[in-house]
Structures are given as structure tokens and as C-alpha cells.
Design a protein around this motif. Structure first.
Motif, PDB file in Angstrom:
ATOM      1  N   LEU A 146       0.824  -1.219   0.000  1.00  0.00           N
ATOM      2  CA  LEU A 146       0.000   0.000   0.000  1.00  0.00           C
ATOM      3  C   LEU A 146       0.850   1.257   0.000  1.00  0.00           C
ATOM      4  O   LEU A 146       0.474   2.279  -0.573  1.00  0.00           O
ATOM      5  CB  LEU A 146      -0.867   0.049   1.271  1.00  0.00           C
ATOM      6  CG  LEU A 146      -2.160  -0.740   1.337  1.00  0.00           C
ATOM      7  CD1 LEU A 146      -2.807  -0.533   2.703  1.00  0.00           C
ATOM      8  CD2 LEU A 146      -3.113  -0.298   0.244  1.00  0.00           C
ATOM      9  N   LYS A 147       1.985   1.181   0.694  1.00  0.00           N
ATOM     10  CA  LYS A 147       2.808   2.387   0.870  1.00  0.00           C
ATOM     11  C   LYS A 147       4.007   2.404  -0.082  1.00  0.00           C
ATOM     12  O   LYS A 147       4.916   3.214   0.074  1.00  0.00           O
ATOM     13  CB  LYS A 147       3.303   2.483   2.328  1.00  0.00           C
ATOM     14  CG  LYS A 147       2.219   2.290   3.389  1.00  0.00           C
ATOM     15  CD  LYS A 147       1.093   3.327   3.317  1.00  0.00           C
ATOM     16  CE  LYS A 147       0.014   3.010   4.378  1.00  0.00           C
ATOM     17  NZ  LYS A 147      -1.271   3.641   4.152  1.00  0.00           N
ATOM     18  N   GLU A 148       4.012   1.494  -1.046  1.00  0.00           N
ATOM     19  CA  GLU A 148       5.117   1.464  -2.008  1.00  0.00           C
ATOM     20  C   GLU A 148       4.755   2.293  -3.251  1.00  0.00           C
ATOM     21  O   GLU A 148       3.579   2.516  -3.537  1.00  0.00           O
ATOM     22  CB  GLU A 148       5.451   0.014  -2.366  1.00  0.00           C
ATOM     23  CG  GLU A 148       6.132  -0.689  -1.180  1.00  0.00           C
ATOM     24  CD  GLU A 148       6.407  -2.169  -1.418  1.00  0.00           C
ATOM     25  OE1 GLU A 148       5.882  -2.748  -2.395  1.00  0.00           O
ATOM     26  OE2 GLU A 148       7.133  -2.745  -0.591  1.00  0.00           O
ATOM     27  N   PHE A 161      -9.372   7.284  -6.880  1.00  0.00           N
ATOM     28  CA  PHE A 161      -9.332   6.842  -5.486  1.00  0.00           C
ATOM     29  C   PHE A 161     -10.412   7.619  -4.750  1.00  0.00           C
ATOM     30  O   PHE A 161     -11.016   8.525  -5.331  1.00  0.00           O
ATOM     31  CB  PHE A 161      -7.942   7.059  -4.872  1.00  0.00           C
ATOM     32  CG  PHE A 161      -7.467   8.484  -4.908  1.00  0.00           C
ATOM     33  CD1 PHE A 161      -6.856   8.995  -6.036  1.00  0.00           C
ATOM     34  CD2 PHE A 161      -7.660   9.317  -3.820  1.00  0.00           C
ATOM     35  CE1 PHE A 161      -6.438  10.324  -6.083  1.00  0.00           C
ATOM     36  CE2 PHE A 161      -7.234  10.640  -3.853  1.00  0.00           C
ATOM     37  CZ  PHE A 161      -6.623  11.148  -4.992  1.00  0.00           C
ATOM     38  N   GLU A 162     -10.683   7.267  -3.499  1.00  0.00           N
ATOM     39  CA  GLU A 162     -11.775   7.825  -2.685  1.00  0.00           C
ATOM     40  C   GLU A 162     -13.098   7.191  -3.111  1.00  0.00           C
ATOM     41  O   GLU A 162     -13.577   7.383  -4.237  1.00  0.00           O
ATOM     42  CB  GLU A 162     -11.883   9.355  -2.762  1.00  0.00           C
ATOM     43  CG  GLU A 162     -10.800  10.087  -1.998  1.00  0.00           C
ATOM     44  CD  GLU A 162     -10.867   9.896  -0.484  1.00  0.00           C
ATOM     45  OE1 GLU A 162     -11.943   9.590   0.067  1.00  0.00           O
ATOM     46  OE2 GLU A 162      -9.806  10.018   0.154  1.00  0.00           O
ATOM     47  N   THR A 163     -13.693   6.479  -2.160  1.00  0.00           N
ATOM     48  CA  THR A 163     -14.920   5.754  -2.507  1.00  0.00           C
ATOM     49  C   THR A 163     -16.052   6.684  -2.947  1.00  0.00           C
ATOM     50  O   THR A 163     -16.869   6.304  -3.789  1.00  0.00           O
ATOM     51  CB  THR A 163     -15.396   4.869  -1.345  1.00  0.00           C
ATOM     52  OG1 THR A 163     -15.485   5.661  -0.153  1.00  0.00           O
ATOM     53  CG2 THR A 163     -14.463   3.702  -1.118  1.00  0.00           C
ATOM     54  N   GLY A 164     -16.090   7.898  -2.383  1.00  0.00           N
ATOM     55  CA  GLY A 164     -17.135   8.833  -2.813  1.00  0.00           C
ATOM     56  C   GLY A 164     -17.017   9.117  -4.302  1.00  0.00           C
ATOM     57  O   GLY A 164     -18.000   9.077  -5.048  1.00  0.00           O
TER      58      GLY A 164
HETATM   59  N1  LIG Z   1     -11.688   8.239   2.431  1.00  0.00           N
HETATM   60  C1  LIG Z   1     -11.136   7.056   1.824  1.00  0.00           C
HETATM   61  C2  LIG Z   1     -10.652   6.142   2.949  1.00  0.00           C
HETATM   62  C3  LIG Z   1      -9.891   4.945   2.405  1.00  0.00           C
HETATM   63  C4  LIG Z   1      -9.369   4.095   3.552  1.00  0.00           C
HETATM   64  O1  LIG Z   1      -9.112   4.577   4.663  1.00  0.00           O
HETATM   65  N2  LIG Z   1      -9.193   2.799   3.283  1.00  0.00           N
HETATM   66  C5  LIG Z   1      -8.703   1.893   4.295  1.00  0.00           C
HETATM   67  C6  LIG Z   1      -9.384   0.552   4.139  1.00  0.00           C
HETATM   68  S1  LIG Z   1     -11.121   0.601   4.434  1.00  0.00           S
HETATM   69  C7  LIG Z   1      -7.216   1.661   4.105  1.00  0.00           C
HETATM   70  O2  LIG Z   1      -6.755   1.487   3.006  1.00  0.00           O
HETATM   71  N3  LIG Z   1      -6.459   1.619   5.204  1.00  0.00           N
HETATM   72  C8  LIG Z   1      -5.075   1.286   5.162  1.00  0.00           C
HETATM   73  C9  LIG Z   1      -4.193   2.380   5.668  1.00  0.00           C
HETATM   74  O3  LIG Z   1      -4.712   3.457   6.044  1.00  0.00           O
HETATM   75  O4  LIG Z   1      -2.987   2.143   5.701  1.00  0.00           O
HETATM   76  C10 LIG Z   1     -12.177   6.366   0.939  1.00  0.00           C
HETATM   77  O5  LIG Z   1     -13.385   6.513   1.196  1.00  0.00           O
HETATM   78  O6  LIG Z   1     -11.794   5.705  -0.049  1.00  0.00           O
END
Ligand SMILES: N[C@@H](CCC(=O)N[C@@H](CS)C(=O)NCC(=O)O)C(=O)O
Length: 218
Positions: free
Chosen positions: A45-47, A70-73
Motif C-alpha cells: 500500500l505504501k510502495e 481513489f476515494e470511494t465517494g
Molecule cells: N476516504 C477514503 C478512505 C480509504 C481508507 O481509509 N481505506 C482503508 C481501508 S477501508 C485503508 O486502506 N487503510 C489502510 C491504511 O490506512 O494504511 C475512501 O473513502 O476511499
């Protein structure tokens, strides 16, 4: 054009549908669009390869040809704009549905996330117990208001739309806290969302992805 989304290689919830790829899967199921899922490990994820898709290093992402979102919204809104079934045709009704999507993400979800963080990340701090009622009340304030507005309606504004998909997705993450059940109409609203065939397919797909077992009936 193939749609590819990303999801946790192994979701921390073990497939309870709480990871945010579920709401994107749900939207795609509602509009009948096939999609592929690329698993991403926590390290990946962070790469750089994933950060090029998602600047904040999270899931889900959405790829369709040379479009990356990106961003689910934004992702659900894009799906709803491109395909029939998730936004009303009437311009004003459409604008109201979009308003509710923003409300789900900007007003209702933040205190719910704060509560989850208070439990997961701060639960061992000496001040955590004293702070918890404050955090819970910040969740209840918009829920009181939402519950009053929904009343005994099935959906937020007429027929089911992306607004309900997003609001139910946000609210269902609250179930384990017990707070959702303090609002019987909101609990029933979420259950109505979960009863939709498209949600069931999305849930089954993410569960199969997380457990490695194919969805029942396939
Ligand atoms: N606001 C973003 C939030 C995305 C989010 O926080 N995803 C989580 C999983 S539900 C994630 O990837 N977390 C891993 C991290 O923060 O390292 C969205 O709605 O897409």
C-alpha cells in the motif's frame, strides 16, 4: 473496458464487509458491471507502485482504461454517473442524492471513524475510558438527526440511490458498537440495504476473496 479495483490482500475484518472495497463492489453490482480485484498487501500500500494510484496509500482504487480513481465517494459517484440505476434522472433529485452522498462521507462517517480509532488505536491509553462517552456522543448527534429525517421512509429521498448505498455502507460499520441498534429505523434501513441482491453479491465476493473460498452457489 475492464474495471479493476484494489482490495486488502487480507482484510483485517476477515471478510465482514467493513473494508471500503465493499461499497465499490456494491455499486458495480447494482449497475451490473463486471470487475476484477487486485489484492494489495499492507506493505505494498505504501510502495511507489500503489502510491502512484492512490496518493494516500489506501484501498480501494478504481482503474478503467487510463482512468485511475481513489476515494470511494468519487468512485461510486463515477460509477453512478456512467451507468443507469444509482442516480435519479431528474436533475434536482440527482443533486439531492449527491448531497446525501457527501453527507454520509463528510458528516456521518468522520465521528464513526473517530470511535473506531478510539477503540483500536487508543484503547490502551489511560485517558481512553474517560474520553469514550464524548466520542460516542459525537456519533449519536448526527445519527439522532438522520434518524429523525429518515422517519419511516425506506430510503433517504424516494427510490434507492447511490446516496443510500453510501449512507448504509457508512452506518453498517457502526453495528458492532451497539449504537446503530439504538436507532431502530436506521438499523432497519441498513438491513434493507444489506438485503438487496447487489449487496449480497458484493458481500459474498469480498468474503470469498478474504477467505479464499468461492461464493456459495458458484
Ligand atoms: N476516504 C477514503 C478512505 C480509504 C481508507 O481509509 N481505506 C482503508 C481501508 S477501508 C485503508 O486502506 N487503510 C489502510 C491504511 O490506512 O494504511 C475512501 O473513502 O476511499
Amino acid at each position: 473496458m475492464t474495471i479493476t479495483i484494489t482490495a486488502f490482500e487480507r482484510s483485517p475484518d476477515g471478510g465482514k464487509g467493513l473494508a471500503r472495497d465493499t461499497r465499490v463492489r456494491w455499486a458495480l453490482e447494482e449497475v451490473g458491471q463486471p470487475y476484477e480485484v487486485r489484492p494489495v498487501s499492507f506493505r505494498a500500500l505504501k510502495e511507489p507502485a500503489h502510491l502512484a494510484l492512490h496518493p494516500f496509500g489506501r484501498i480501494p482504487t478504481y482503474e478503467e482504461g487510463d482512468l485511475v480513481l481513489f476515494e470511494t465517494g468519487a468512485i461510486v459517484f463515477h460509477i453512478a454517473e456512467r451507468h443507469a440505476g444509482l442516480l435519479p434522472d431528474d436533475a434536482n433529485a440527482r443533486a439531492r442524492a449527491i448531497t446525501w452522498m457527501f453527507a454520509a462521507l463528510n458528516t456521518v462517517e468522520p465521528p464513526i471513524l473517530e470511535l473506531a480509532n478510539a477503540k483500536l488505536l487508543e484503547g490502551d491509553k489511560p485517558w481512553s475510558k474517560a474520553r469514550r462517552p464524548l466520542v460516542e456522543d459525537r456519533v449519536r448527534t448526527p445519527l439522532d438527526q438522520l434518524s429523525r429525517r429518515l422517519g419511516d421512509a425506506d430510503w433517504l429521498d424516494g427510490a434507492f440511490s447511490a446516496a443510500d448505498l453510501m449512507m448504509a455502507s457508512v452506518l453498517l460499520r457502526l453495528r458492532a458498537s451497539g449504537i446503530l441498534d439504538e436507532y431502530p429505523n436506521l438499523a432497519a434501513y441498513v438491513a434493507r440495504g444489506e438485503a438487496r441482491p447487489a449487496y449480497k453479491r458484493a458481500f459474498a465476493a469480498q468474503l470469498a476473496f478474504n477467505t479464499g473460498k468461492p461464493p456459495a452457489g458458484r
